[in-house]
Design a protein around this motif. Structure first.
Motif, short mmCIF file in Angstrom:
data_model
loop_
_atom_site.label_atom_id
_atom_site.label_comp_id
_atom_site.label_asym_id
_atom_site.label_seq_id
_atom_site.Cartn_x
_atom_site.Cartn_y
_atom_site.Cartn_z
N PRO A 158 -17.65 32.87 -31.68
CA PRO A 158 -17.43 31.61 -30.95
C PRO A 158 -16.96 30.47 -31.85
N VAL A 159 -16.07 29.65 -31.29
CA VAL A 159 -15.51 28.50 -31.99
C VAL A 159 -15.57 27.32 -31.03
N LEU A 160 -16.55 26.44 -31.22
CA LEU A 160 -16.71 25.28 -30.33
C LEU A 160 -15.83 24.15 -30.83
N VAL A 161 -15.01 23.61 -29.92
CA VAL A 161 -14.10 22.54 -30.25
C VAL A 161 -14.25 21.40 -29.25
N THR A 162 -13.79 20.22 -29.67
CA THR A 162 -13.72 19.07 -28.78
C THR A 162 -12.37 18.38 -29.02
N GLY A 163 -12.20 17.19 -28.41
CA GLY A 163 -10.87 16.58 -28.47
C GLY A 163 -9.96 17.20 -27.45
N THR B 14 -18.99 26.65 -35.50
CA THR B 14 -18.51 28.02 -35.31
C THR B 14 -19.40 29.01 -36.04
N ALA B 15 -19.60 30.15 -35.39
CA ALA B 15 -20.31 31.24 -36.03
C ALA B 15 -19.48 31.88 -37.15
N VAL C 63 -7.49 28.53 -35.86
CA VAL C 63 -7.88 27.16 -35.48
C VAL C 63 -9.00 26.67 -36.39
N VAL C 64 -9.98 27.54 -36.69
CA VAL C 64 -11.04 27.15 -37.61
C VAL C 64 -10.44 26.73 -38.95
N ALA C 65 -9.53 27.55 -39.48
CA ALA C 65 -8.93 27.25 -40.77
C ALA C 65 -8.18 25.91 -40.74
N LEU C 66 -7.42 25.69 -39.69
CA LEU C 66 -6.65 24.44 -39.59
C LEU C 66 -7.56 23.22 -39.45
N LEU C 67 -8.64 23.37 -38.69
CA LEU C 67 -9.52 22.22 -38.48
C LEU C 67 -10.49 22.01 -39.65
N GLU C 68 -10.66 23.03 -40.48
CA GLU C 68 -11.39 22.82 -41.74
C GLU C 68 -10.58 21.95 -42.69
N SER C 69 -9.28 22.00 -42.54
CA SER C 69 -8.36 21.18 -43.34
C SER C 69 -7.53 20.35 -42.37
N PRO C 70 -8.11 19.28 -41.82
CA PRO C 70 -7.45 18.55 -40.73
C PRO C 70 -6.04 18.08 -41.06
N GLU C 71 -5.77 17.84 -42.34
CA GLU C 71 -4.42 17.40 -42.69
C GLU C 71 -3.40 18.50 -42.40
#
Length: 402
Positions: free
Chosen positions: A394-399, A375-376, A248-256
């Motif tokens: 930890p990976v803090l997300v919103t949305g 994220t840490a 998820v971190v990887a995908l949200l680092e590259s939102p496209e």
């Protein structure tokens, strides 16, 4: 390069790696050679495999033994990774009787055969409906923890421990204790006591699960049954939690990239292969030792040499993957070595693929506006095990709106 006090030319694993951003040292080593000097914790010098083809050769060659298990040296701190506390005589015997990660040849095949049938592609398909239900339930829990929530604690880890209990056959009334022992951590004796309770239950109430298979295997001693079950309980679950959260971190680092999957969830199975390539957990897998002289490319590895394979580096080898530093969910990443390779490849990888497929599919379908808060994972941290693995953080997300 990283100096190592044990001798000239030796190096330690770099301390500046992060799950989606491996240390530049690996790229420099990979460019310089397929095998580079590596220092080990006992002070001797071995080799690190940096490139893809050579990694597959070492991992599949029976002339490289799992013994002795000598761990690589790191420039940074390393967490022990073993549960604390003393263990009774039966537990000590169990631990020493079924070290599937440390044996070779016929003995390894005998132990592995006892558990393999529950981790096949077919087994993954069998479990998919229940895994999908677990994912859906934990997604609701994640949404309910919003508007900002830790995806690791409220989604990835609960999925990983519940599916682990499902496949192993932990009875429902023991799942909470199992979670406390193997997710939140418990002394070794508590872990073995819990597993003995699960074994006792399955003796009376066998099912279609790993525990029942182990108990029915006449080739296994009671110590081997307990030892294999403990090994399985310590292995794989953290890998799935790591892959979900780090993916998820990887995908949200590259939102496209996340958006591509939102628009076409049918791409998720292929994207899973790319995610695990890009987010490989093991800086090195369990080291091997050459039992005789072995030629790798234009180099001969002398007998007795310890060789450690970096799957993080191999999966970023530009000789195998074009633009390997780029996450591309449309890439055909099949053939990566994130789950290892050869006879010691990850037993549970087919079930893990189902978990990851269902988890990412649920996220992109239900939460198209998911965003990363912090994220840490973006900070170097202690390695999670002397083998040299990243830890899930930890990976803090919103949305998280419904």
């Amino acid at each position: 390069m990283n100096g190592y006090p044990g001798g000239a030319g030796q190096h330690a694993l770099p301390a500046d790696s992060m799950p989606t951003r491996p240390s530049p040292t690996f790229a420099r080593w990979r460019e310089s050679a397929a095998l580079v000097p590596l220092g080990f914790r006992d002070g001797h010098e071995g080799l690190l495999v940096t490139r893809y083809e050579e990694a597959k050769l070492v991992l599949s060659d029976p002339r490289f033994s799992q013994q002795p298990q000598r761990m690589p040296r790191s420039d940074g701190p390393v967490e022990d990774g073993r549960p604390p506390g003393p263990l009774d005589e039966a537990g000590v015997l169990a631990s020493s009787s079924a070290n599937i990660l440390g044996v070779d040849g016929a003995e390894h095949l005998r132990l592995r055969r006892a558990i393999t049938r529950r981790f096949t592609v077919r087994s993954g398909r069998t479990h998919r409906p229940r895994i999908a239900e677990i994912v859906a339930e934990e997604l609701e829990n994640l949404i309910g923890a919003g508007p900002v929530a830790d995806l690791l604690a409220h989604f990835a880890e609960p999925i990983s421990i519940r599916v682990h209990a499902l496949v192993l056959g932990v009875p429902d009334h023991l799942v909470d204790r199992y979670t406390a022992c193997f997710l939140h951590g418990a002394p070794r004796q508590e872990q073995h006591d819990l597993l003995r309770a699960a074994l006792d239950h399955r003796r009376q109430h066998p099912g279609e699960d790993v525990i029942s298979d182990l108990l029915a295997d006449e080739d296994l001693s009671s110590a081997e049954v307990e030892g294999l079950l403990h090994m399985l309980s310590l292995s794989g679950r953290d890998t799935v939690a790591y892959m979900i959260s780090t993916g998820v971190v990887a995908l949200l680092e590259s939102p496209e990239q996340y958006g591509i999957l939102v628009d076409d969830p049918d791409l998720v199975p292929g994207a899973v292969e790319e995610i695990v390539r890009y987010c490989t957990m093991f800086l090195t897998v369990f080291p091997r030792t050459a039992t005789e002289a072995v030629a790798i490319g234009d180099r001969t590895i002398p007998a007795g040499t310890t060789v450690s394979v970096s799957t993080v580096s191999a999966n970023r080898d530009e000789r195998r993957f074009a633009e390997p530093e780029v996450l591309d969910v449309r890439r055909d990443a099949r053939g990566h070595v994130a789950f290892g390779h050869g006879p010691h490849g990850c037993i549970g990888q087919q079930v893990a693929r189902v978990e990851l497929d269902e988890a990412f599919r649920a996220l992109v379908t239900r939460l198209p506006d998911l965003r990363l808060v912090s994220t840490a994972q973006h900070e170097p941290s202690p390695l999670a095990n002397p083998v040299a693995t990243y830890a899930a953080r930890p990976v803090l997300v919103t949305g998280l709106d419904r």
